[in-house]
Design an enzyme around this catalytic site. Structure first.
Site, mmCIF file in Angstrom:
data_model
loop_
_atom_site.group_PDB
_atom_site.id
_atom_site.type_symbol
_atom_site.label_atom_id
_atom_site.label_comp_id
_atom_site.label_asym_id
_atom_site.label_seq_id
_atom_site.Cartn_x
_atom_site.Cartn_y
_atom_site.Cartn_z
ATOM 1 N N GLY A 177 -0.454 6.472 1.764
ATOM 2 C CA GLY A 177 -0.232 6.797 0.356
ATOM 3 C C GLY A 177 -0.475 5.599 -0.532
ATOM 4 O O GLY A 177 -1.311 4.740 -0.239
ATOM 5 N N GLY A 178 0.297 5.518 -1.610
ATOM 6 C CA GLY A 178 0.102 4.448 -2.582
ATOM 7 C C GLY A 178 0.340 3.070 -2.017
ATOM 8 O O GLY A 178 -0.076 2.067 -2.609
ATOM 9 N N GLY A 413 -35.823 -5.658 -9.818
ATOM 10 C CA GLY A 413 -34.444 -5.840 -10.289
ATOM 11 C C GLY A 413 -33.647 -6.688 -9.330
ATOM 12 O O GLY A 413 -32.751 -7.444 -9.735
ATOM 13 N N ALA A 414 -33.965 -6.570 -8.051
ATOM 14 C CA ALA A 414 -33.216 -7.338 -7.044
ATOM 15 C C ALA A 414 -33.484 -8.835 -7.194
ATOM 16 O O ALA A 414 -32.615 -9.659 -6.914
ATOM 17 C CB ALA A 414 -33.583 -6.863 -5.646
HETATM 18 C C1 HXC Z 1 12.428 5.572 4.651
HETATM 19 C C2 HXC Z 1 11.313 5.373 6.612
HETATM 20 C C3 HXC Z 1 10.086 5.546 5.963
HETATM 21 C C4 HXC Z 1 10.093 5.736 4.562
HETATM 22 C C5 HXC Z 1 9.698 5.256 8.029
HETATM 23 N N1 HXC Z 1 11.022 5.216 7.894
HETATM 24 N N2 HXC Z 1 9.085 5.472 6.867
HETATM 25 N N3 HXC Z 1 12.482 5.375 5.945
HETATM 26 N N4 HXC Z 1 11.292 5.734 3.950
HETATM 27 N N5 HXC Z 1 8.975 5.870 3.861
HETATM 28 C C6 HXC Z 1 12.007 4.980 8.939
HETATM 29 C C7 HXC Z 1 12.123 6.148 9.889
HETATM 30 O O1 HXC Z 1 13.022 7.112 9.387
HETATM 31 C C8 HXC Z 1 12.665 5.464 11.127
HETATM 32 O O2 HXC Z 1 14.038 5.249 10.931
HETATM 33 C C9 HXC Z 1 11.980 4.106 11.071
HETATM 34 O O3 HXC Z 1 11.573 3.932 9.738
HETATM 35 C C10 HXC Z 1 10.776 4.028 11.960
HETATM 36 O O4 HXC Z 1 9.946 5.138 11.678
HETATM 37 P P1 HXC Z 1 9.275 6.028 12.826
HETATM 38 O O5 HXC Z 1 8.800 7.270 12.168
HETATM 39 O O6 HXC Z 1 10.227 6.170 13.957
HETATM 40 O O7 HXC Z 1 8.089 5.094 13.273
HETATM 41 P P2 HXC Z 1 6.634 5.499 13.781
HETATM 42 O O8 HXC Z 1 6.746 6.616 14.759
HETATM 43 O O9 HXC Z 1 5.999 4.242 14.199
HETATM 44 O O10 HXC Z 1 5.889 6.087 12.494
HETATM 45 C C11 HXC Z 1 5.603 5.255 11.402
HETATM 46 C C12 HXC Z 1 5.135 6.114 10.198
HETATM 47 C C13 HXC Z 1 6.222 7.210 9.909
HETATM 48 C C14 HXC Z 1 3.828 6.755 10.526
HETATM 49 C C15 HXC Z 1 4.951 5.143 9.044
HETATM 50 O O11 HXC Z 1 7.499 6.576 9.854
HETATM 51 C C16 HXC Z 1 5.970 7.904 8.625
HETATM 52 O O12 HXC Z 1 5.136 8.793 8.523
HETATM 53 N N6 HXC Z 1 6.761 7.532 7.600
HETATM 54 C C17 HXC Z 1 6.679 8.153 6.316
HETATM 55 C C18 HXC Z 1 5.428 7.702 5.639
HETATM 56 C C19 HXC Z 1 5.401 8.188 4.233
HETATM 57 O O13 HXC Z 1 5.213 9.387 3.949
HETATM 58 N N7 HXC Z 1 5.665 7.266 3.335
HETATM 59 C C20 HXC Z 1 5.595 7.509 1.957
HETATM 60 C C21 HXC Z 1 4.112 7.303 1.631
HETATM 61 S S1 HXC Z 1 3.810 7.532 -0.016
HETATM 62 P P3 HXC Z 1 15.070 5.195 12.149
HETATM 63 O O14 HXC Z 1 16.384 5.046 11.488
HETATM 64 O O15 HXC Z 1 14.893 6.464 12.903
HETATM 65 O O16 HXC Z 1 14.659 3.995 12.943
HETATM 66 C C22 HXC Z 1 4.072 6.072 -0.664
HETATM 67 C C23 HXC Z 1 3.974 6.131 -2.112
HETATM 68 C C24 HXC Z 1 3.756 4.789 -2.713
HETATM 69 O O17 HXC Z 1 4.295 5.099 -0.055
HETATM 70 C C25 HXC Z 1 3.419 5.059 -4.117
HETATM 71 C C26 HXC Z 1 2.925 3.853 -4.820
HETATM 72 C C27 HXC Z 1 2.276 4.257 -6.109
#
Ligand code: HXC
Length: 523
Positions: A177-178, A413-414
């Protein structure tokens, strides 16, 4: 009796040590082991490898989230999932932050973002580079819009720092994502190869649901994909240690900020050294491809050249080297790929590199061997006009010393886009093998003599004859040199010498631009 009696100092210190121990453990032993199991280092291990031993100083060590939602009040960690601070790398002051995946997945909430912002504020004030080691699940879901606000603040700092201090990102985990945009806003992105490292705006699951496309994590956003196809990644690292090594090597070519000169190193390679192999590297036959990197390696000090974007848009080669100890940025057409013609990606790659060098006082050397911009509907529809213009913009805008050496073809141009006098090149040299013209011989003759060729008794014969005449006139550097477009025609072996002497003469170059808010480069 007092309700609270302040303990003596030795007890306070003991408590502090216990708390610090907790800080250093991040998300705990189990999570660190899990991180290791994926082949990844912990955030602290990464910082230890990055900085000279014992030089790292942490900021906001105990800061933690203020959020209470979704159980965060019972699940808070000192440091809030990111370690930030400054230290020395090869003796030079550098700031860094490392996201700690063992703490709430390295996710970014309000405090986490504030720590990164604080490191940036200090780095900008003192003029030191920032290295970001990214390993995060992205915006912390529990902190809702505060996380997004936090990202906004980080992006803003990336932009405020752009052109003031060098910014390098090591992609050492996931980014979705972002979250991908902070790395994208920095100057250089180093990404580690392997399943644990990927970055995309939209992941494979949502890609499948929304557009029905099935793709693996690596095929969508692995290091190789971003280094070869998207151009998002500048350097691919074989492993975590390699990423640190690349970072250090890159820093060795960069000044700490835009008010400094890049670091001089006494390389021991004589400035006047003849490049004896130059002649044999570049075939005079203009359609014969060769790898320009061979020439670059022979020109720069001790053959040390750090190529940027090595695997992307290989028809243009860019990177850092030294000549007579002074850092230069080299932009060179590479005929080993698409004949050295400039396409959209090559123009984007070169323009970004040129602008980086200009921002950080790094002189630019062009080595020219290009037949022109790539023709065809694919490139025209995607906007080669818009993208190609970026090179013209970047070279025109650049005020650093600019030296051009035309080694073979320089067409259309290049020719202009590779930096010529009217665009602001300070010195332009050509080898005797140079060909400088508006377009290649056959195309030119077919346009100039269309009617004559059509009505000729022997069109093929006339075509050949006219091509020969055209080549005689333009397939050499002398016509352009007579018109004052070339400072000198040089022997290939003297290339390093003329560049070194030119750079020495241009050391105190000053060139000014009209004051403006900012220009409007075609994007
Ligand atoms: C809170 C999070 C988290 C998040 C992971 N965790 N991402 N907690 N917010 N965004 C936590 C999990 O709950 C877990 O907690 C620990 O981190 C490890 O995550 P796992 O899923 O067990 O790890 P893994 O299997 O390696 O997977 C990693 C991952 C997955 C692929 C990144 O965690 C995931 O899909 N996370 C969400 C990604 C997401 O949608 N993020 C938002 C993106 S949008 P515990 O307590 O169980 O250890 C964004 C917007 C930004 O970022 C905008 C800017 C403009």
């Amino acid at each position: 009796m007092a309700l609270y009696e302040k303990p003596p100092m030795d007890k306070l210190i003991e408590d502090l040590k216990i708390l610090k121990e907790k800080v250093y453990k991040g998300g705990g032993e189990e999570k660190i082991n899990f991180q290791h199991g994926k082949g990844k280092l912990s955030a602290r291990e990464r910082l230890n490898q990055l900085f000279d031993e014992g030089t790292f100083n942490e900021i906001l060590t105990f800061a933690t989230t203020r959020a209470t939602e979704f159980g965060l009040d019972k699940n808070r960690f000192y440091g809030d999932g990111v370690i930030a601070g400054w230290g020395k790398i090869d003796g030079r002051q550098v700031f860094a932050y490392a996201q700690d995946f063992t703490v709430l997945g390295g996710s970014l909430g309000e405090t986490h973002a504030n720590k990164i912002v604080r490191a940036y504020e200090l780095a900008i004030k003192v003029g030191a580079p920032v290295i970001g080691i990214n390993d995060s699940g992205g915006a912390r879901i529990q902190e809702g819009a505060l996380s997004l606000e936090g990202y906004g603040a980080v992006f803003k700092m990336n932009v405020m720092a752009s052109g003031v201090i060098p910014q390098i990102t090591i992609m050492a985990g996931p980014a979705a994502g972002g979250a991908v945009y902070s790395p994208a806003l920095t100057d250089f992105l180093i990404m580690i190869k392997g399943d644990a490292y990927y970055m995309f705006v939209t992941g494979p699951e949502i890609t499948k649901v929304s557009i029905g496309e099935e793709v693996s994590y690596q095929d969508l956003g692995g290091a190789i994909v971003h280094a070869t196809k998207s151009g998002v990644v500048h350097f691919v690292a074989e492993n975590e240690q390699d990423a640190i090594n690349i970072t250090k090597r890159l820093l060795s070519y960069l000044p700490s900020n835009n008010m400094e000169e890049p670091p001089y190193v006494d390389t021991g390679d004589p400035a006047d050294r003849a490049v004896q192999s130059a002649e044999s590297i570049v075939p005079t036959d203009s359609v014969k491809p060769f790898d320009i990197r061979e020439l670059i390696y022979n020109i720069v000090d001790n053959s040390e050249f750090l190529e940027v974007h090595k695997l992307w848009a290989q028809n243009i080669t860019v990177g850092f080297g030294r000549i007579n100890g002074n850092v230069v940025g080299i932009v060179a057409n590479n005929s080993a790929y698409y004949g050295g013609a400039i396409d959209i990606d090559a123009a984007d790659k070169a323009a970004r590199f040129i602008r980086f060098c200009d921002a950080f006082n790094i002189p630019l050397i062009s080595l020219v061997d290009t037949p022109g911009y790539v023709p065809g509907t694919d490139q025209e529809y995607k906007g080669i006009i818009r993208h190609g213009a970026k090179m013209l913009y970047a070279f025109s805008e650049a005020t650093v010393p600019k030296i051009t050496v035309i080694v073979r073809r320089s067409y259309g141009g290049a020719h202009i886009a590779m930096s010529i006098k009217s665009l602001g090149a300070d010195l332009v040299y050509a080898w005797p093998s140079a060909e400088i013209a508006v377009t290649g011989p056959e195309g030119a003759v077919r346009i100039l003599y269309r009617r004559e060729i059509q009505s000729a008794q022997n069109p093929e014969e006339l075509l050949k004859q006219k091509i020969a005449e055209y080549k005689k006139l333009f397939a050499n550097p002398y016509w352009a040199a007579e018109k004052g477009l070339i400072d000198d025609v040089i022997e290939p072996k003297d290339t390093r010498k003329v560049i070194a002497r030119g750079l020495e003469m241009l050391r105190n170059k000053r060139e000014f631009r009209y004051p403006k808010k900012h220009g409007n480069i075609p994007l």
